[in-house]
Design a protein around this motif. Structure first.
Motif, PDB file in Angstrom:
ATOM      1  N   SER A 124       0.848  -1.200   0.000  1.00 33.86           N
ATOM      2  CA  SER A 124       0.000   0.000   0.000  1.00 33.86           C
ATOM      3  C   SER A 124       0.883   1.250   0.000  1.00 33.86           C
ATOM      4  O   SER A 124       2.095   1.182   0.213  1.00 33.86           O
ATOM      5  N   PHE A 125       0.258   2.400  -0.200  1.00 35.19           N
ATOM      6  CA  PHE A 125       1.004   3.652  -0.174  1.00 35.19           C
ATOM      7  C   PHE A 125       1.665   3.872   1.181  1.00 35.19           C
ATOM      8  O   PHE A 125       2.821   4.275   1.252  1.00 35.19           O
ATOM      9  N   ASP A 126       0.950   3.600   2.274  1.00 32.73           N
ATOM     10  CA  ASP A 126       1.533   3.787   3.609  1.00 32.73           C
ATOM     11  C   ASP A 126       2.751   2.897   3.815  1.00 32.73           C
ATOM     12  O   ASP A 126       3.755   3.317   4.402  1.00 32.73           O
ATOM     13  N   GLU A 127       2.684   1.663   3.328  1.00 33.80           N
ATOM     14  CA  GLU A 127       3.834   0.761   3.425  1.00 33.80           C
ATOM     15  C   GLU A 127       4.989   1.275   2.568  1.00 33.80           C
ATOM     16  O   GLU A 127       6.151   1.192   2.957  1.00 33.80           O
ATOM     17  N   PHE A 128       4.666   1.825   1.412  1.00 26.19           N
ATOM     18  CA  PHE A 128       5.674   2.407   0.534  1.00 26.19           C
ATOM     19  C   PHE A 128       6.392   3.561   1.231  1.00 26.19           C
ATOM     20  O   PHE A 128       7.620   3.653   1.197  1.00 26.19           O
ATOM     21  N   VAL A 129       5.639   4.434   1.892  1.00 27.13           N
ATOM     22  CA  VAL A 129       6.246   5.553   2.619  1.00 27.13           C
ATOM     23  C   VAL A 129       7.189   5.021   3.695  1.00 27.13           C
ATOM     24  O   VAL A 129       8.294   5.547   3.878  1.00 27.13           O
ATOM     25  N   MET A 130       6.795   3.953   4.374  1.00 33.78           N
ATOM     26  CA  MET A 130       7.657   3.371   5.414  1.00 33.78           C
ATOM     27  C   MET A 130       8.968   2.868   4.823  1.00 33.78           C
ATOM     28  O   MET A 130      10.027   3.073   5.411  1.00 33.78           O
ATOM     29  N   VAL A 131       8.910   2.215   3.666  1.00 32.16           N
ATOM     30  CA  VAL A 131      10.144   1.687   3.076  1.00 32.16           C
ATOM     31  C   VAL A 131      11.048   2.825   2.606  1.00 32.16           C
ATOM     32  O   VAL A 131      12.265   2.761   2.763  1.00 32.16           O
ATOM     33  N   VAL A 132      10.477   3.892   2.058  1.00 36.11           N
ATOM     34  CA  VAL A 132      11.292   5.028   1.617  1.00 36.11           C
ATOM     35  C   VAL A 132      11.951   5.691   2.822  1.00 36.11           C
ATOM     36  O   VAL A 132      13.136   6.026   2.784  1.00 36.11           O
ATOM     37  N   LYS A 133      11.214   5.834   3.901  1.00 33.13           N
ATOM     38  CA  LYS A 133      11.793   6.433   5.112  1.00 33.13           C
ATOM     39  C   LYS A 133      12.912   5.553   5.665  1.00 33.13           C
ATOM     40  O   LYS A 133      13.935   6.057   6.117  1.00 33.13           O
ATOM     41  N   LYS A 134      12.714   4.245   5.607  1.00 31.70           N
ATOM     42  CA  LYS A 134      13.745   3.316   6.084  1.00 31.70           C
ATOM     43  C   LYS A 134      14.992   3.412   5.199  1.00 31.70           C
ATOM     44  O   LYS A 134      16.117   3.462   5.684  1.00 31.70           O
ATOM     45  N   LEU A 135      14.794   3.454   3.884  1.00 23.73           N
ATOM     46  CA  LEU A 135      15.915   3.537   2.951  1.00 23.73           C
ATOM     47  C   LEU A 135      16.694   4.846   3.069  1.00 23.73           C
ATOM     48  O   LEU A 135      17.921   4.856   3.001  1.00 23.73           O
ATOM     49  N   THR A 136      15.964   5.945   3.213  1.00 24.00           N
ATOM     50  CA  THR A 136      16.607   7.263   3.200  1.00 24.00           C
ATOM     51  C   THR A 136      17.048   7.726   4.574  1.00 24.00           C
ATOM     52  O   THR A 136      17.734   8.739   4.695  1.00 24.00           O
ATOM     53  N   GLY A 137      16.641   7.015   5.614  1.00 22.96           N
ATOM     54  CA  GLY A 137      16.981   7.425   6.967  1.00 22.96           C
ATOM     55  C   GLY A 137      16.078   8.505   7.507  1.00 22.96           C
ATOM     56  O   GLY A 137      16.310   9.036   8.589  1.00 22.96           O
ATOM     57  N   ALA A 138      15.010   8.832   6.780  1.00 21.69           N
ATOM     58  CA  ALA A 138      14.105   9.905   7.205  1.00 21.69           C
ATOM     59  C   ALA A 138      13.224   9.485   8.368  1.00 21.69           C
ATOM     60  O   ALA A 138      12.683  10.317   9.061  1.00 21.69           O
ATOM     61  N   GLY A 139      13.106   8.204   8.606  1.00 14.70           N
ATOM     62  CA  GLY A 139      12.236   7.729   9.677  1.00 14.70           C
ATOM     63  C   GLY A 139      12.946   7.506  10.984  1.00 14.70           C
ATOM     64  O   GLY A 139      12.418   6.941  11.913  1.00 14.70           O
ATOM     65  N   GLN A 140      14.186   7.977  11.079  1.00 16.69           N
ATOM     66  CA  GLN A 140      14.959   7.741  12.301  1.00 16.69           C
ATOM     67  C   GLN A 140      14.952   8.928  13.200  1.00 16.69           C
ATOM     68  O   GLN A 140      14.784  10.024  12.848  1.00 16.69           O
TER      69      GLN A 140
END
Length: 81
Positions: free
Chosen positions: A65-81
């Motif tokens: 889903s889009f929400d899951e996609f946002v989570m993976v992008v944040k994980k990849l880019t470090g934006a979710g830390q």
């Protein structure tokens, strides 16, 4: 700023989902293509990408889903830390 980021992510997500005939979900392969094409600079290797993608598909339905996609992008880019 985060609003602009989400707008761009939604644009990418929708563009790739439409290629698969959907607007609300991406296949795991479609997600991998999107990440490799749009976020290549953040990908260390395909093994870590495959593990991240598999960890997102909690219900094993083969779609993201889009929400899951946002989570993976944040994980990849470090934006979710």
């Amino acid at each position: 700023m985060e609003h602009l980021l989400n707008d761009n992510l939604l644009k990418y997500f929708t563009q790739y989902a439409l290629m698969e005939g959907s607007t609300s979900a991406l296949s795991l392969g479609g997600l991998k293509n999107l990440l490799q094409n749009q976020f290549a600079q953040y990908l260390k290797d395909s093994f870590s990408l495959d593990n991240i993608i598999k960890s997102l598909d909690k219900n094993n339905d083969g779609s993201i889903s889009f929400d899951e996609f946002v989570m993976v992008v944040k994980k990849l880019t470090g934006a979710g830390q």
